[in-house]
Every structure is written in structure tokens, then in C-alpha cells.
Design an enzyme around this catalytic site. Structure first.
Site, PDB file in Angstrom:
ATOM      1  N   GLY A  18       0.986  -1.285  -0.020  1.00  0.00           N
ATOM      2  CA  GLY A  18      -0.075  -0.016  -0.006  1.00  0.00           C
ATOM      3  C   GLY A  18       0.788   1.239   0.139  1.00  0.00           C
ATOM      4  O   GLY A  18       1.219   1.595  -1.042  1.00  0.00           O
TER       5      GLY A  18
ATOM      6  N   GLU B  16     -12.412  -8.165   4.517  1.00  0.00           N
ATOM      7  CA  GLU B  16     -13.611  -8.393   3.717  1.00  0.00           C
ATOM      8  C   GLU B  16     -14.784  -9.247   4.441  1.00  0.00           C
ATOM      9  O   GLU B  16     -14.333 -10.009   5.346  1.00  0.00           O
ATOM     10  CB  GLU B  16     -13.493  -9.076   2.511  1.00  0.00           C
ATOM     11  CG  GLU B  16     -12.117  -8.237   1.957  1.00  0.00           C
ATOM     12  CD  GLU B  16     -12.606  -7.398   0.600  1.00  0.00           C
ATOM     13  OE1 GLU B  16     -13.699  -7.646   0.300  1.00  0.00           O
ATOM     14  OE2 GLU B  16     -11.791  -6.617   0.413  1.00  0.00           O
TER      15      GLU B  16
ATOM     16  N   LYS C 120       1.594 -10.471  -2.955  1.00  0.00           N
ATOM     17  CA  LYS C 120       2.712  -9.589  -2.721  1.00  0.00           C
ATOM     18  C   LYS C 120       3.979 -10.159  -2.773  1.00  0.00           C
ATOM     19  O   LYS C 120       5.040  -9.384  -3.294  1.00  0.00           O
ATOM     20  CB  LYS C 120       2.337  -8.600  -1.597  1.00  0.00           C
ATOM     21  CG  LYS C 120       1.012  -8.083  -1.583  1.00  0.00           C
ATOM     22  CD  LYS C 120       0.510  -7.358  -0.085  1.00  0.00           C
ATOM     23  CE  LYS C 120      -0.747  -6.901  -0.053  1.00  0.00           C
ATOM     24  NZ  LYS C 120      -1.181  -6.767   1.330  1.00  0.00           N
TER      25      LYS C 120
HETATM   26  N1  LIG Z   1      -8.440  -1.489  -0.177  1.00  0.00           N
HETATM   27  C1  LIG Z   1      -7.138  -1.265  -0.146  1.00  0.00           C
HETATM   28  O1  LIG Z   1      -6.912  -0.881   0.981  1.00  0.00           O
HETATM   29  C2  LIG Z   1      -6.418  -1.748  -1.114  1.00  0.00           C
HETATM   30  C3  LIG Z   1      -4.821  -1.780  -0.843  1.00  0.00           C
HETATM   31  C4  LIG Z   1      -3.959  -2.428  -1.821  1.00  0.00           C
HETATM   32  C5  LIG Z   1      -4.723  -2.870  -2.901  1.00  0.00           C
HETATM   33  N2  LIG Z   1      -5.732  -2.766  -3.171  1.00  0.00           N
HETATM   34  C6  LIG Z   1      -6.500  -3.345  -4.488  1.00  0.00           C
HETATM   35  O2  LIG Z   1      -6.877  -2.272  -5.137  1.00  0.00           O
HETATM   36  C7  LIG Z   1      -8.095  -2.867  -5.886  1.00  0.00           C
HETATM   37  C8  LIG Z   1      -9.419  -2.080  -5.277  1.00  0.00           C
HETATM   38  O3  LIG Z   1      -9.555  -2.396  -4.175  1.00  0.00           O
HETATM   39  P1  LIG Z   1     -10.724  -1.617  -3.400  1.00  0.00           P
HETATM   40  O4  LIG Z   1     -10.650  -1.899  -1.944  1.00  0.00           O
HETATM   41  O5  LIG Z   1     -10.908  -0.343  -3.695  1.00  0.00           O
HETATM   42  O6  LIG Z   1     -11.932  -2.357  -4.007  1.00  0.00           O
HETATM   43  P2  LIG Z   1     -13.529  -2.021  -3.818  1.00  0.00           P
HETATM   44  O7  LIG Z   1     -13.786  -0.758  -2.646  1.00  0.00           O
HETATM   45  O8  LIG Z   1     -14.346  -3.062  -3.610  1.00  0.00           O
HETATM   46  O9  LIG Z   1     -13.811  -1.044  -5.067  1.00  0.00           O
HETATM   47  C9  LIG Z   1     -14.134  -1.738  -6.225  1.00  0.00           C
HETATM   48  C10 LIG Z   1     -14.889  -0.698  -7.242  1.00  0.00           C
HETATM   49  O10 LIG Z   1     -14.892  -1.409  -8.543  1.00  0.00           O
HETATM   50  C11 LIG Z   1     -16.085  -1.247  -9.388  1.00  0.00           C
HETATM   51  N3  LIG Z   1     -16.246  -2.750  -9.791  1.00  0.00           N
HETATM   52  C12 LIG Z   1     -15.925  -3.938  -9.409  1.00  0.00           C
HETATM   53  N4  LIG Z   1     -16.149  -4.831 -10.233  1.00  0.00           N
HETATM   54  C13 LIG Z   1     -16.718  -4.365 -11.244  1.00  0.00           C
HETATM   55  C14 LIG Z   1     -17.244  -4.645 -12.449  1.00  0.00           C
HETATM   56  N5  LIG Z   1     -16.950  -5.931 -13.032  1.00  0.00           N
HETATM   57  N6  LIG Z   1     -17.635  -3.892 -13.632  1.00  0.00           N
HETATM   58  C15 LIG Z   1     -17.547  -2.292 -13.140  1.00  0.00           C
HETATM   59  N7  LIG Z   1     -17.014  -1.880 -11.993  1.00  0.00           N
HETATM   60  C16 LIG Z   1     -16.527  -2.752 -10.927  1.00  0.00           C
HETATM   61  C17 LIG Z   1     -17.042  -1.359  -7.882  1.00  0.00           C
HETATM   62  O11 LIG Z   1     -18.291  -0.976  -8.450  1.00  0.00           O
HETATM   63  P3  LIG Z   1     -19.374  -0.372  -7.203  1.00  0.00           P
HETATM   64  O12 LIG Z   1     -18.828   0.849  -6.561  1.00  0.00           O
HETATM   65  O13 LIG Z   1     -20.574   0.199  -8.029  1.00  0.00           O
HETATM   66  O14 LIG Z   1     -19.780  -1.379  -6.548  1.00  0.00           O
HETATM   67  C18 LIG Z   1     -16.026  -0.664  -7.246  1.00  0.00           C
HETATM   68  O15 LIG Z   1     -16.050   0.962  -7.365  1.00  0.00           O
HETATM   69  C19 LIG Z   1      -8.043  -4.381  -5.639  1.00  0.00           C
HETATM   70  O16 LIG Z   1      -7.321  -4.978  -6.700  1.00  0.00           O
HETATM   71  C20 LIG Z   1      -7.183  -4.156  -4.363  1.00  0.00           C
HETATM   72  O17 LIG Z   1      -6.542  -5.706  -4.202  1.00  0.00           O
HETATM   73  C21 LIG Z   1      -6.788  -2.345  -2.199  1.00  0.00           C
END
Ligand SMILES: NC(=O)c1ccc[n+]([C@@H]2O[C@H](COP(=O)([O-])OP(=O)(O)OC[C@H]3O[C@@H](n4cnc5c(N)ncnc54)[C@H](OP(=O)(O)O)[C@@H]3O)[C@@H](O)[C@H]2O)c1
Length: 335
Positions: free
Chosen positions: A137, A193, A208
Site C-alpha cells: 500500500g 472483507e 505481494k
Molecule cells: N482497499 C485497499 O486498502 C487496497 C490496498 C492495496 C491494494 N488494493 C487493491 O486495489 C483494488 C481495488 O480495491 P478496493 O478496496 O478499492 O475495492 P472496492 O472498494 O471493492 O472497489 C471496487 C470498485 O470497482 C467497481 N467494480 C468492481 N467490479 C466491477 C465490474 N465488474 N464492473 C464495473 N465496476 C466494477 C466497484 O463498483 P461499485 O462501486 O459500483 O460496486 C467499485 O467501485 C483491488 O485490486 C485491491 O486488491 C486495495
């Protein structure tokens, strides 16, 4: 400067969840710095989501449910994939690279499974693939290895790569909570989650590890090469026993290429070990290099702002490339 005559740099987001919204917050906080540094504004053109009516924590750019609104928009220079999962993200990234767009992603699962192939595709299309946010991150480790340590050689590394499991283990050790109580608290705090399998099985840390291993040692490894175990088997009886001997449980990702050791699993660390002191959702990395010796980082391994900041760093670097290419095209046209 040629740049002052150029139009802005345009970004399309695939996903507008925790990281996507953290990114926009970061851009809003840094707007004038960004424009000054690039010599031109950065514009978020639109974002792909599943549900345009969902409540967001921050004012959205234009939202769409059609990926083609981003992938086929010729005005978008940089595609930022922050939607997660393997499909359709994999197909979208390939499409963006094939069109010569710069791509930024924080998707560790996708990179662990397809990183080398996507990097080769980016090279063939003379564009860039950036992924600082995918590992640890907010700790800027990939750029440090690629740039800061380019004159040195990483020999081995070891770290805490998953904040959710570190939070659970910290509570089990420090407060005597059982596994399911600590997991429930992690979910209530938004660290885990609803389905925590990827974290507690060690898969998130293994992804990672694979990405970092490739960067450090320039060797091709796959997820199957990681010997992996998670934290579900731990109970209070084991913890109490080890605690009496001054040992602290941590989910450790470890890479020692000399011994062919590539592992993710629980280690019982002595009190004096710097990794044993990393508590709660923090991540950490201890790295040994040929010239500098022992190096150590700790910090937020996840979260919207911290990860959004890492993604923004990648966007800045790819925007520089977009502008350099424009300058080159402008000069060639003027010859
Ligand atoms: N969260 C963290 O702290 C963190 C840290 C490091 C890396 N990551 C990585 O960053 C990425 C995003 O994580 P996040 O936590 O931001 O995920 P998240 O909160 O679940 O957000 C995912 C977003 O993508 C959209 N989405 C998902 N599937 C879709 C599809 N098939 N078509 C269109 N839109 C779609 C969702 O739409 P809706 O909003 O309409 O549901 C949402 O806006 C992941 O790969 C994760 O491993 C996350």
C-alpha cells in the site's frame, strides 16, 4: 517550456471504491502541486462502476457502467485499474495496453498471476504498466527497489505483508481474544472483507511476495512456488504457551533465493526482532542488500488514502511519459 502549451492529461478509472475514492481525495488535496509539477492539469475523465446510484464518500467524476467509455475514449491517456479481481480486469488492462494507453493498477492478484505477460505486452506496445499500490500500500517499495537500490543488490527479504492478519494476531496475542472474535472486529473496523479467505489463508501476502520477488531478483516465479499457510489454525493455548517464552506470532512472508525459500506462514518471533514490534494493521519489510546491509520500512499497507497515494505516484510518473511523448510528437511535426 513546450509543456505549458499542451492540453491536460486525462485519466480514466476502472473502479471507484475504497482506492478509487482515496485517489480522488489525494488528488483534491494535492491539486496545485500536481499541476505545478506536470506543468498541466490532471483531469479524471470518468470512472467505471457497477452501480452508479451507490453512495460514495467523495464527489464522483462522471460515472459509467460501460468499460468502452474509458477503454475506447481516445482522449484518455492513462487507465487506472482499481476494481480488483482477475476478470474482467485482466481483459480491460490488456485492451488498454494494446491501444498504447499507460496503465496503473493496484491489483496484486492479477499481477501475481499475469504480471510478466502484461509487462511484456506493455513493452511491445511501447507503453507503461505501473503497480506501486499493489505491494504494501503506502510503503513506496517498488520504486525504491527499481530506482533507489538500482546500484545495489537485494539478497533476501522478510516482512509482514497483510494488515488484516496482523490486526487479528495482535489482538489474539495482546488481548487474549480468540480467532473468531478478532476476525469479527477486523470486519467491523473495515479491515477484513465479508469473505476474509484471501487474507487469512495467506494468499494476499503470497501475491505481494511474488510481485516483490520478481522485482528484487529479476526471476520468474509463480504463486504455486510459494509454500503458503495462513493463521486459522492458531489458538489461544498455543499463543499462551509461546508467550511464556517471549515469542510473538506474526504472518511472515520470506524470500531467500540462496536457499530456494519462498514462504508465507506464521513465525514465532522473539521480542527483540523488529518485525515483532509491528502491531495492528501496519505492514513492514526488512530487506538485506549486498551494499547497504539491513534496511527496514513500516507503514500503512492498505487504506484508501495510503494506497490512493501510491496509485497517484504511478499516475504522475505515467503522466510525465505522456507529456514527453507529446513533446516529441510536437517537435517531429515541427521539423
Ligand atoms: N482497499 C485497499 O486498502 C487496497 C490496498 C492495496 C491494494 N488494493 C487493491 O486495489 C483494488 C481495488 O480495491 P478496493 O478496496 O478499492 O475495492 P472496492 O472498494 O471493492 O472497489 C471496487 C470498485 O470497482 C467497481 N467494480 C468492481 N467490479 C466491477 C465490474 N465488474 N464492473 C464495473 N465496476 C466494477 C466497484 O463498483 P461499485 O462501486 O459500483 O460496486 C467499485 O467501485 C483491488 O485490486 C485491491 O486488491 C486495495
Amino acid at each position: 517550456m513546450l509543456r505549458n502549451n499542451k492540453a491536460d492529461v486525462r485519466v480514466g478509472l476502472l473502479g471507484f471504491g475504497i482506492v478509487g475514492q482515496g485517489l480522488i481525495q489525494g488528488i483534491n488535496m494535492q491539486m496545485s502541486n500536481i499541476s505545478r509539477r506536470l506543468g498541466t492539469p490532471l483531469k479524471i475523465q470518468r470512472a467505471l462502476v457497477q452501480d452508479t446510484n451507490k453512495k460514495r464518500i467523495i464527489g464522483a467524476p462522471e460515472l459509467t457502467t460501460y468499460a468502452c467509455d474509458i477503454l475506447e475514449d481516445p482522449d484518455i491517456d492513462i487507465v487506472v485499474e482499481v476494481m480488483g479481481g482477475e476478470q474482467p480486469a485482466y481483459g480491460y488492462i490488456k485492451q488498454a495496453l494494446e491501444q498504447g494507453k499507460q496503465v496503473v493498477t493496484a491489483n496484486k492478484l492479477l499481477l501475481a498471476r499475469h504480471g510478466p505477460e502484461l509487462k511484456a505486452l506493455a513493452r511491445r506496445n511501447q507503453t507503461g504498466l505501473f503497480y506501486e499500490g499493489s505491494v504494501l500500500g503506502g510503503i513506496p517499495i517498488l520504486r525504491t527497489i527499481q530506482r533507489g537500490l538500482c546500484g545495489d543488490r537485494v539478497e533476501e527479504f522478510k516482512g509482514i505483508f497483510n494488515g488484516t492478519t496482523n490486526f487479528i494476531l495482535s489482538r489474539m496475542y495482546e488481548l487474549g481474544e480468540d480467532y473468531s472474535t478478532a476476525l469479527r472486529l477486523a470486519q467491523a473496523a473495515g479491515y477484513a472483507e465479508a469473505n476474509p479467505a484471501m487474507d487469512v489463508s495467506g494468499l494476499d501476502a503470497a501475491c505481494k511476495l511474488v510481485i516483490l520477488y520478481r522485482e528484487c531478483f529479476d526471476l520468474e516465479i509463480q504463486l504455486q512456488d510459494v509454500t503458503m499457510s495462513g493463521i486459522k489454525h492458531l489458538d489461544q493455548r498455543q499463543i499462551a504457551l509461546q508467550k511464556r517464552q517471549g515469542r510473538i506470532p506474526k504472518l511472515i512472508a520470506c524470500a531467500k533465493p540462496q536457499n530456494s525459500e519462498i514462504t508465507v506462514g506464521v513465525e514465532w518471533l522473539p521480542d527483540g526482532d523488529s518485525l515483532s514490534q509491528v502491531s495492528g494493521v501496519q505492514n513492514a519489510l526488512s530487506l538485506r542488500t549486498l551494499l547497504a546491509g539491513e534496511l527496514f520500512w513500516s507503514g500503512p499497507g492498505a487504506g484508501g488514502l495510503a494506497t490512493g497515494g501510491a496509485v497517484l505516484g504511478d499516475i504522475m510518473e505515467s503522466a510525465e511519459r505522456v507529456l514527453t511523448e507529446r513533446d516529441r510528437g510536437f517537435l517531429q511535426a515541427g521539423r
